[in-house]
Scaffold this active site. Sequence first.
Site, short mmCIF file in Angstrom:
data_model
loop_
_atom_site.label_atom_id
_atom_site.label_comp_id
_atom_site.label_asym_id
_atom_site.label_seq_id
_atom_site.Cartn_x
_atom_site.Cartn_y
_atom_site.Cartn_z
N GLN A 1 54.46 21.90 68.25
CA GLN A 1 53.80 21.50 69.48
C GLN A 1 53.34 20.05 69.46
OE1 GLN A 1 50.52 24.41 68.62
NE2 GLN A 1 49.22 22.79 69.47
N CYS B 1 49.34 25.32 72.24
CA CYS B 1 49.62 26.55 71.50
C CYS B 1 49.73 27.75 72.42
CB CYS B 1 48.55 26.77 70.44
SG CYS B 1 46.86 26.85 71.09
N HIS C 1 42.92 29.32 68.81
CA HIS C 1 44.33 28.95 68.63
C HIS C 1 45.21 30.15 68.96
CE1 HIS C 1 47.78 26.78 67.16
NE2 HIS C 1 48.00 27.64 66.18
N ASN D 1 53.63 30.56 64.01
CA ASN D 1 52.81 29.46 64.52
C ASN D 1 53.71 28.46 65.25
OD1 ASN D 1 50.55 27.91 65.01
ND2 ASN D 1 50.18 27.35 62.89
#
Length: 330
Positions: free
Chosen positions: A132, A138, A277, A297
């Site tokens: 990102q 996120c 997150h 992630n």
Amino acid sequence: MQLLCEILLWTFLVLGKSTPDLDRRWEVWKIKFQKVYDSQAELVYRKSIWEKNLDRVLRHNREASAGQHSFTMGLNHLADMTAEEVNERLNGLKVEDRAHFGNWTTKQSRDLSIPVSVDWRTTGLVSPVKNQGLCGSCWAFSSAGALEGQMKRQTGVLVPLSPQNLLDCSTTDGNHGCRGGFISKSYSYIIRNGGIDSDNFYPYEYKDGKCRYSTRGKAGYCSRFHILPHGDEKALQTVVATVGPVAVGINALLPSFHHYKGGLFNEPDCNPKITNHAVLVVGYGTDEGQDFWLVKNSWGTAWGEGGFIRIARNKRNLCGIASFAVYPTL
């Protein structure tokens, strides 16, 4: 031998001495992650942060080798940033008041027979790991990832969806681009808009832009989204097993998370009451008697285990992983 070298380097760091090996590591790290700074002052400042993070990593790994931790840390692309900077720039999840949601009952999680382990990567429901960048997006990557899995199950084809489409076009639904957003409002936009473009058609740009969604690039859609009961890891496990990848919020405040390298992340200081997150739960399992969540992630493949992390499961909702879990349905 490698451990001995790390111990020696750590000793020099503690004593405050610059060493040729330390300078060499800095140069190698800069080249590896293509780091360029605007001024000499900026370079000196970033190197000082990098050295502090190196110290932290080496201390932690010494303790891990002595059996005090179940995971290791490493110097990834975030090593020249303070924890405060990482949290401000990358952790952009916003969480809505749950009073308006909650359409999945705990009883359902008790009624279904589920496998002891799941990894949706092996059946093609998980797209490649993305980065990102220095943008609090996120929430967009997590939201898109959960919908990708549902579209794959529906069509038989895995098509990466566009986080940039969500960044640029869901502001009227309450999201804030690189300044953060909501998983739930991402799906509200997709439902209202009638779809989301593919990542190939509407590529990621690491910054906010003008909305340019087109039906020509439409690759995903959904009709509803579901928010799981707060803190219910059994409910989350059931949905991951029977539905597919699930978008979740977690606590990613700690430096040990920022610099996670590998192993089972069982960090007692990871407060379950904080979620800042967004990530994607793509499976679960057990390693040497400890249950874990398999999590994707959006910080690139240099972070963690190729962009993934295993977070301890059934540890009283560690890191808040089941505090705000959302999945779409077509």
